[in-house]
Structure formats: structure tokens, C-alpha cells
Design a protein around this motif. Structure first.
Motif, PDB file in Angstrom:
ATOM      1  N   TYR A 132     -32.010  39.133  20.597  1.00 43.56           N
ATOM      2  CA  TYR A 132     -33.290  39.103  19.789  1.00 43.56           C
ATOM      3  C   TYR A 132     -33.076  40.335  18.932  1.00 43.56           C
ATOM      4  CZ  TYR A 132     -35.150  42.639  22.932  1.00 43.56           C
ATOM      5  OH  TYR A 132     -35.320  43.865  23.845  1.00 43.56           O
ATOM      6  N   ARG A 133     -34.085  40.303  17.859  1.00 43.89           N
ATOM      7  CA  ARG A 133     -34.149  41.288  16.979  1.00 43.89           C
ATOM      8  C   ARG A 133     -35.674  41.317  16.537  1.00 43.89           C
ATOM      9  NH1 ARG A 133     -34.606  42.267  11.260  1.00 43.89           N
ATOM     10  NH2 ARG A 133     -34.929  39.937  10.896  1.00 43.89           N
TER      11      ARG A 133
ATOM     12  N   ASP B 265     -34.742  46.779  11.018  1.00 45.87           N
ATOM     13  CA  ASP B 265     -34.797  46.614  12.767  1.00 45.87           C
ATOM     14  C   ASP B 265     -35.235  47.704  13.310  1.00 45.87           C
ATOM     15  OD1 ASP B 265     -33.151  44.282  11.946  1.00 45.87           O
ATOM     16  OD2 ASP B 265     -31.448  45.282  12.847  1.00 45.87           O
TER      17      ASP B 265
ATOM     18  N   THR C 107     -32.423  45.503  18.094  1.00 45.94           N
ATOM     19  CA  THR C 107     -31.616  44.340  18.145  1.00 45.94           C
ATOM     20  C   THR C 107     -30.585  44.418  19.050  1.00 45.94           C
ATOM     21  OG1 THR C 107     -30.387  42.902  16.575  1.00 45.94           O
ATOM     22  CG2 THR C 107     -30.014  45.302  16.364  1.00 45.94           C
TER      23      THR C 107
ATOM     24  N   ARG D 162     -32.071  29.064  17.596  1.00 48.01           N
ATOM     25  CA  ARG D 162     -31.995  30.318  16.997  1.00 48.01           C
ATOM     26  C   ARG D 162     -33.186  30.213  15.994  1.00 48.01           C
ATOM     27  NH1 ARG D 162     -27.333  34.342  14.993  1.00 48.01           N
ATOM     28  NH2 ARG D 162     -28.730  36.016  13.828  1.00 48.01           N
ATOM     29  N   THR D 163     -34.243  30.961  16.184  1.00 47.03           N
ATOM     30  CA  THR D 163     -35.237  30.839  15.280  1.00 47.03           C
ATOM     31  C   THR D 163     -35.736  32.145  14.821  1.00 47.03           C
ATOM     32  OG1 THR D 163     -37.374  29.807  14.708  1.00 47.03           O
ATOM     33  CG2 THR D 163     -36.889  30.404  17.016  1.00 47.03           C
ATOM     34  N   THR D 164     -36.709  32.186  14.000  1.00 46.43           N
ATOM     35  CA  THR D 164     -37.413  33.473  13.527  1.00 46.43           C
ATOM     36  C   THR D 164     -38.874  33.466  13.223  1.00 46.43           C
ATOM     37  OG1 THR D 164     -35.602  34.428  12.279  1.00 46.43           O
ATOM     38  CG2 THR D 164     -37.544  35.386  11.726  1.00 46.43           C
TER      39      THR D 164
ATOM     40  N   THR E  17     -42.867  35.038  12.402  1.00 52.42           N
ATOM     41  CA  THR E  17     -43.526  36.437  11.783  1.00 52.42           C
ATOM     42  C   THR E  17     -44.916  36.363  12.789  1.00 52.42           C
ATOM     43  OG1 THR E  17     -42.415  36.481   9.871  1.00 52.42           O
ATOM     44  CG2 THR E  17     -44.726  37.720  10.321  1.00 52.42           C
TER      45      THR E  17
ATOM     46  N   THR F 176     -41.641  40.886  12.554  1.00 48.69           N
ATOM     47  CA  THR F 176     -40.679  39.405  12.678  1.00 48.69           C
ATOM     48  C   THR F 176     -39.796  39.698  13.677  1.00 48.69           C
ATOM     49  OG1 THR F 176     -40.763  39.709  10.276  1.00 48.69           O
ATOM     50  CG2 THR F 176     -39.170  38.273  11.310  1.00 48.69           C
TER      51      THR F 176
ATOM     52  N   GLU G 156     -36.665  37.633  15.773  1.00 53.89           N
ATOM     53  CA  GLU G 156     -35.653  36.627  15.509  1.00 53.89           C
ATOM     54  C   GLU G 156     -34.957  36.507  16.902  1.00 53.89           C
ATOM     55  OE1 GLU G 156     -31.138  35.745  13.170  1.00 53.89           O
ATOM     56  OE2 GLU G 156     -32.369  37.679  12.747  1.00 53.89           O
ATOM     57  N   VAL G 157     -34.747  35.438  17.357  1.00 50.80           N
ATOM     58  CA  VAL G 157     -34.341  35.041  18.688  1.00 50.80           C
ATOM     59  C   VAL G 157     -33.215  33.976  18.669  1.00 50.80           C
ATOM     60  CG1 VAL G 157     -36.006  33.154  19.294  1.00 50.80           C
ATOM     61  CG2 VAL G 157     -34.914  34.769  21.002  1.00 50.80           C
ATOM     62  N   GLN G 158     -32.092  34.191  19.680  1.00 52.63           N
ATOM     63  CA  GLN G 158     -31.210  33.172  19.943  1.00 52.63           C
ATOM     64  C   GLN G 158     -31.104  32.954  21.330  1.00 52.63           C
ATOM     65  OE1 GLN G 158     -27.389  34.138  18.924  1.00 52.63           O
ATOM     66  NE2 GLN G 158     -26.377  31.887  19.335  1.00 52.63           N
TER      67      GLN G 158
END
Length: 147
Positions: free
Chosen positions: A14-15, A23, A26, A58-60, A62, A138, A140-142
Motif C-alpha cells: 500500500y501507499r 508519499d 509506502t 490493485r486500485t487507488t 481518494t 490517496t 493505493e493498494v495491491q
């Protein structure tokens, strides 16, 4: 395929980025994180966005200002006498605006931090709000694994 449910144990990258896109944290360049959903390792609003995601996604997304870390609370900005701080820390320490200073909890078993916002003759003003309170973030995760 496993999907994230309340209480799921996750392996993920994740970020988290602040409103400027920089960042905050991350894991994408290091080993993935493991956590248990609902254990308080992520903000509840972020955990809610993870529910239903499947392994391999994997998506982002906000989060609106204040959604992830709450709104800024003006009562969390407090002025204290320098003598009070000296009783909790090194009395010879030099402080500058922007410094993060740790304080003991009242029971002495934990610590919390504040950012020095201003200082004057015999006083210092600290902001104890989360640094991202009231700001959009924001995430971001995988998703690598779900158990």
C-alpha cells in the motif's frame, strides 16, 4: 477467489499520499505488509474501502478531506509553558517551529506527539492533530493475499 471481509487477515502493498501527492508511507519498494482488518492498523475509512476487494486487485482511491484522519480540531492546538515542557523532556533542548515533540501520556505508559507551531518568551504552542487531519489523502493498494 478470496475477498476482503471484516476481520480478514491481509497481505498487501500500500501507499498513502497526502494532498500534494507525496508519499507518507509506502510498502511497494519493500516487503508487503500484513495486517488484520479491524485491528486498528489502518484508519476505519480506509478499511471500509478495502471491504469486498479480491486477491490480486490493485486500485487507488481518494478519501475526502477529514474522511481518513478526521477534521482538524482547534482545541487540539495548545499553548504550554516552557517550564512544563522542561519537566517532561530535556530542559536544555532547543526547539524550532515544525519540530515533532513527544510527550508522555498522563499515566506514563505511552507517548503522543505534537508539532511545534509557535514559540515565544516562556511558552510553546503545539498542534496535537494528526498531520493529515482535515486533508484529502490517496490510498493505493495491491491485495496479495486474503485469509
Amino acid at each position: 477467489m478470496n475477498t476482503i471481509q471484516p476481520g480478514s487477515f491481509l497481505t498487501l502493498h500500500y501507499r498513502l499520499a497526502g494532498p500534494d501527492g507525496a508519499d507518507v508511507v509506502t510498502t511497494f519498494q519493500d516487503k508487503p505488509a500484513t495486517l488484520s482488518l479491524g485491528a486498528g492498523q489502518l484508519a476505519p475509512a480506509i478499511e471500509a474501502k478495502l471491504l469486498g476487494l479480491a486477491e490480486g486487485v490493485r486500485t487507488t482511491f481518494t478519501l475526502a478531506p477529514g474522511e481518513a484522519f478526521g477534521e482538524r480540531n482547534p482545541d487540539m492546538v495548545q499553548r504550554m509553558k516552557r517550564s512544563a515542557l522542561d519537566g517532561m523532556a530535556d530542559p536544555d533542548a532547543e526547539y524550532s517551529v515544525g519540530d515533532v515533540v513527544e510527550f508522555p501520556t498522563p499515566d506514563g505508559r505511552g507517548r503522543f506527539a505534537g508539532v511545534l507551531q509557535a514559540l515565544g518568551e516562556g511558552w510553546l504552542e503545539f498542534d496535537f492533530n494528526h498531520p493529515l487531519a482535515g486533508k484529502a489523502v490517496t490510498f493505493e493498494v495491491q491485495i496479495i493475499g486474503v485469509m
